[in-house]
Design a protein around this motif. Structure first.
Motif, PDB file in Angstrom:
ATOM      1  N   ALA A  47       0.829  -1.209   0.000  1.00 63.10           N
ATOM      2  CA  ALA A  47       0.000   0.000   0.000  1.00 63.10           C
ATOM      3  C   ALA A  47       0.859   1.252   0.000  1.00 63.10           C
ATOM      4  N   SER A  48       1.938   1.253   0.775  1.00 62.18           N
ATOM      5  CA  SER A  48       2.820   2.419   0.812  1.00 62.18           C
ATOM      6  C   SER A  48       3.526   2.612  -0.518  1.00 62.18           C
ATOM      7  N   ILE A 238       6.065  13.898  14.138  1.00 60.80           N
ATOM      8  CA  ILE A 238       6.089  15.057  13.246  1.00 60.80           C
ATOM      9  C   ILE A 238       5.943  14.614  11.790  1.00 60.80           C
ATOM     10  N   ILE A 239       6.716  13.597  11.389  1.00 63.45           N
ATOM     11  CA  ILE A 239       6.654  13.125  10.002  1.00 63.45           C
ATOM     12  C   ILE A 239       5.277  12.557   9.689  1.00 63.45           C
ATOM     13  N   VAL A 240       4.767  11.718  10.571  1.00 68.38           N
ATOM     14  CA  VAL A 240       3.478  11.075  10.320  1.00 68.38           C
ATOM     15  C   VAL A 240       2.366  12.108  10.285  1.00 68.38           C
ATOM     16  N   TYR A 241       2.342  13.006  11.259  1.00 71.83           N
ATOM     17  CA  TYR A 241       1.254  13.985  11.332  1.00 71.83           C
ATOM     18  C   TYR A 241       1.314  14.960  10.160  1.00 71.83           C
ATOM     19  N   THR A 242       2.519  15.362   9.756  1.00 68.73           N
ATOM     20  CA  THR A 242       2.635  16.276   8.615  1.00 68.73           C
ATOM     21  C   THR A 242       2.142  15.605   7.339  1.00 68.73           C
ATOM     22  N   THR A 243       2.505  14.336   7.150  1.00 61.95           N
ATOM     23  CA  THR A 243       2.043  13.605   5.966  1.00 61.95           C
ATOM     24  C   THR A 243       0.526  13.507   5.941  1.00 61.95           C
ATOM     25  N   ALA A 299      -7.870  10.215  -5.479  1.00 59.69           N
ATOM     26  CA  ALA A 299      -6.635   9.439  -5.600  1.00 59.69           C
ATOM     27  C   ALA A 299      -5.495  10.079  -4.813  1.00 59.69           C
ATOM     28  N   LEU A 300      -5.363  11.398  -4.909  1.00 58.17           N
ATOM     29  CA  LEU A 300      -4.260  12.071  -4.232  1.00 58.17           C
ATOM     30  C   LEU A 300      -4.419  12.041  -2.719  1.00 58.17           C
ATOM     31  N   THR A 301      -5.616  12.341  -2.225  1.00 56.66           N
ATOM     32  CA  THR A 301      -5.820  12.335  -0.771  1.00 56.66           C
ATOM     33  C   THR A 301      -5.704  10.924  -0.202  1.00 56.66           C
ATOM     34  N   LEU A 302      -6.230   9.930  -0.927  1.00 62.16           N
ATOM     35  CA  LEU A 302      -6.126   8.554  -0.462  1.00 62.16           C
ATOM     36  C   LEU A 302      -4.669   8.106  -0.433  1.00 62.16           C
ATOM     37  N   ALA A 303      -3.885   8.502  -1.440  1.00 56.24           N
ATOM     38  CA  ALA A 303      -2.474   8.113  -1.490  1.00 56.24           C
ATOM     39  C   ALA A 303      -1.708   8.699  -0.305  1.00 56.24           C
ATOM     40  N   PHE A 304      -1.946   9.958   0.020  1.00 57.64           N
ATOM     41  CA  PHE A 304      -1.246  10.570   1.159  1.00 57.64           C
ATOM     42  C   PHE A 304      -1.697   9.938   2.475  1.00 57.64           C
ATOM     43  N   ASN A 305      -2.970   9.599   2.604  1.00 58.74           N
ATOM     44  CA  ASN A 305      -3.442   8.943   3.823  1.00 58.74           C
ATOM     45  C   ASN A 305      -2.815   7.559   3.988  1.00 58.74           C
ATOM     46  N   LEU A 306      -2.740   6.790   2.900  1.00 53.81           N
ATOM     47  CA  LEU A 306      -2.107   5.474   2.962  1.00 53.81           C
ATOM     48  C   LEU A 306      -0.617   5.592   3.261  1.00 53.81           C
ATOM     49  N   LEU A 307       0.028   6.600   2.678  1.00 56.33           N
ATOM     50  CA  LEU A 307       1.451   6.800   2.956  1.00 56.33           C
ATOM     51  C   LEU A 307       1.665   7.175   4.414  1.00 56.33           C
ATOM     52  N   GLY A 308       0.797   8.031   4.955  1.00 53.97           N
ATOM     53  CA  GLY A 308       0.923   8.381   6.369  1.00 53.97           C
ATOM     54  C   GLY A 308       0.759   7.178   7.281  1.00 53.97           C
ATOM     55  N   GLY A 310       1.347   4.071   6.396  1.00 49.17           N
ATOM     56  CA  GLY A 310       2.530   3.235   6.198  1.00 49.17           C
ATOM     57  C   GLY A 310       3.740   3.758   6.931  1.00 49.17           C
ATOM     58  N   LEU A 311       3.932   5.077   6.922  1.00 48.41           N
ATOM     59  CA  LEU A 311       5.051   5.659   7.663  1.00 48.41           C
ATOM     60  C   LEU A 311       4.901   5.440   9.158  1.00 48.41           C
ATOM     61  N   ARG A 312       3.687   5.554   9.654  1.00 50.53           N
ATOM     62  CA  ARG A 312       3.450   5.316  11.081  1.00 50.53           C
ATOM     63  C   ARG A 312       3.821   3.884  11.453  1.00 50.53           C
ATOM     64  N   ASP A 313       3.389   2.928  10.629  1.00 53.91           N
ATOM     65  CA  ASP A 313       3.703   1.526  10.908  1.00 53.91           C
ATOM     66  C   ASP A 313       5.192   1.250  10.773  1.00 53.91           C
ATOM     67  N   ALA A 314       5.857   1.883   9.790  1.00 56.61           N
ATOM     68  CA  ALA A 314       7.280   1.624   9.571  1.00 56.61           C
ATOM     69  C   ALA A 314       8.150   2.294  10.618  1.00 56.61           C
ATOM     70  N   LEU A 315       7.768   3.479  11.059  1.00 61.00           N
ATOM     71  CA  LEU A 315       8.565   4.206  12.028  1.00 61.00           C
ATOM     72  C   LEU A 315       8.377   3.686  13.451  1.00 61.00           C
ATOM     73  N   ASP A 316       7.180   3.206  13.759  1.00 65.45           N
ATOM     74  CA  ASP A 316       6.898   2.739  15.116  1.00 65.45           C
ATOM     75  C   ASP A 316       6.059   1.459  15.038  1.00 65.45           C
ATOM     76  N   PRO A 317       6.660   0.352  14.589  1.00 66.96           N
ATOM     77  CA  PRO A 317       5.881  -0.879  14.405  1.00 66.96           C
ATOM     78  C   PRO A 317       5.352  -1.452  15.707  1.00 66.96           C
ATOM     79  N   ALA A 318       6.075  -1.238  16.822  1.00 66.52           N
ATOM     80  CA  ALA A 318       5.628  -1.789  18.097  1.00 66.52           C
ATOM     81  C   ALA A 318       4.312  -1.163  18.528  1.00 66.52           C
ATOM     82  N   ALA A 319       4.191   0.157  18.307  1.00 69.75           N
ATOM     83  CA  ALA A 319       2.975   0.853  18.736  1.00 69.75           C
ATOM     84  C   ALA A 319       1.806   0.593  17.805  1.00 69.75           C
ATOM     85  N   SER A 320       2.105   0.434  16.496  1.00 66.93           N
ATOM     86  CA  SER A 320       1.027   0.291  15.524  1.00 66.93           C
ATOM     87  C   SER A 320       0.550  -1.142  15.341  1.00 66.93           C
TER      88      SER A 320
END
Length: 326
Positions: A47-48, A238-243, A299-308, A310-320
């Motif tokens: 998805a990311s 910061i990265i996740v929320y900005t995305t 398409a654009l809003t859905l892509a940014f939401n999915l990327l956000g 994905g970044l949340r899961d990749a940056l903090d997999p234990a929490a997500s």
């Protein structure tokens, strides 16, 4: 012959300065390792990867808007009433000359879509970065100092969150007139509060940690401690929320333009393209006028939401994922 009785040198005790330096070096090594793991996890998320591909395609489409216009021979505001409209004045549908059809004035929807993508991406990225900077500064200062400073900044945050978005936008437009800078300013004004609250809570949990006390013992200034020692530990939210703020900003801009409060026609925007389709229920006979900009916006809003996500899961997999990170 006598045996040597010299004792080995005693181990050197760590000073607060060396302890702080060692802690920072260890944090740097851990940060580099965590980024490598983050990219590895992100590459394994379909998805990311798909969302990144969609975003890059739309970015390339927006950057290449002048090339699209040159290729079709149609300008973004140029009207082709003879070829873009039927004898009865109805917009022509997708054809060899108008690949995505024409609008009610005979303008090329494809070309306007490309130039509208520039507006959406510009507003989304610029407004989100500006809102993030404000939210981070307010959250770090409120969480670090606490007391009266925290009370004042928190009440300001609550006040901004209580202001009705559309009512404020309508009032500002009535006084200043619609424009792109005003749209960005309104979106920034209403977008920084959520991140400020998140950062405030994180800073309050970090301000009494050992590495902060070590920095204080070295005589580091409050500004240095806030933005050199504490801020690097807030990279993930910061990265996740900005995305995740980017799609919200894009939707806000489209909403303002749809209501006539954002981009001034004839400058193309996905919001005013949708407004053109809704004018006189034109979308009932010219479906491409709503499907094309609406599909691009989705398409654009859905892509940014999915990327956000994905970044949340990749940056903090234990929490997500309940501690089951890779």
């Amino acid at each position: 012959m006598s045996l040597s009785t010299s004792k080995p040198p005693a181990p050197r005790l760590a000073t607060p300065k060396t302890a702080a330096i060692a802690a920072r070096n260890a944090a740097d090594v851990q940060l580099r390792g965590s980024w490598s793991l983050t990219f590895a996890r992100l590459r394994r998320d379909p998805a990311s990867i798909g969302s990144i591909a969609v975003i890059l395609l739309i970015v390339a489409f927006a950057i290449g808007a002048p090339l699209v216009a040159a290729w079709t021979g149609h300008g973004p505001t140029e009207q082709f009433r003879d070829t873009g409209l039927s004898p009865s004045g109805i917009p022509v549908g997708p054809s060899a000359e108008f690949l995505l059809g024409a609008d009610q004035l005979g303008r090329d929807v494809l070309v306007r879509l490309a130039y509208g993508a520039q507006v959406s991406l510009l507003v989304g990225v610029v407004a989100s970065i500006a809102a993030s900077m404000i939210g981070v500064v307010v959250g770090v200062v409120a969480g670090f100092f606490g007391g009266p400073v925290d009370t004042v900044l928190s009440r300001i945050t609550d006040l901004v969150m209580s202001v009705p978005f559309l009512l404020c936008a309508i009032a500002l437009v009535a006084v200043l007139g619609p424009s792109l800078p005003l749209s960005i300013a309104v979106i920034v004004f209403f977008s920084w509060t959520g991140l400020a609250r998140v950062i405030r809570g994180q800073v309050m949990a970090l301000r009494h940690r050992e590495f902060v006390e070590a920095a204080r013992s070295l005589g580091a200034s409050r500004t240095s401690i806030m933005f050199r020692d504490i801020l690097p530990n807030l990279v993930v939210p910061i990265i996740v929320y900005t995305t995740l703020m980017i799609p919200s900003a894009i939707v806000f801009e489209a909403t303002l333009s749809f209501l006539g409060l954002g981009i001034v026609p004839p400058t193309p925007s996905w919001g005013n393209m949708l407004a053109d389709a809704a004018n006189g229920s034109l979308y009932l006979i010219a479906w491409w006028m709503v499907v094309v900009p609406g599909g691009a916006l989705l398409a654009l809003t859905l892509a940014f939401n999915l990327l956000g996500d994905g970044l949340r899961d990749a940056l903090d997999p234990a929490a997500s994922k309940g501690g089951k990170g890779a």
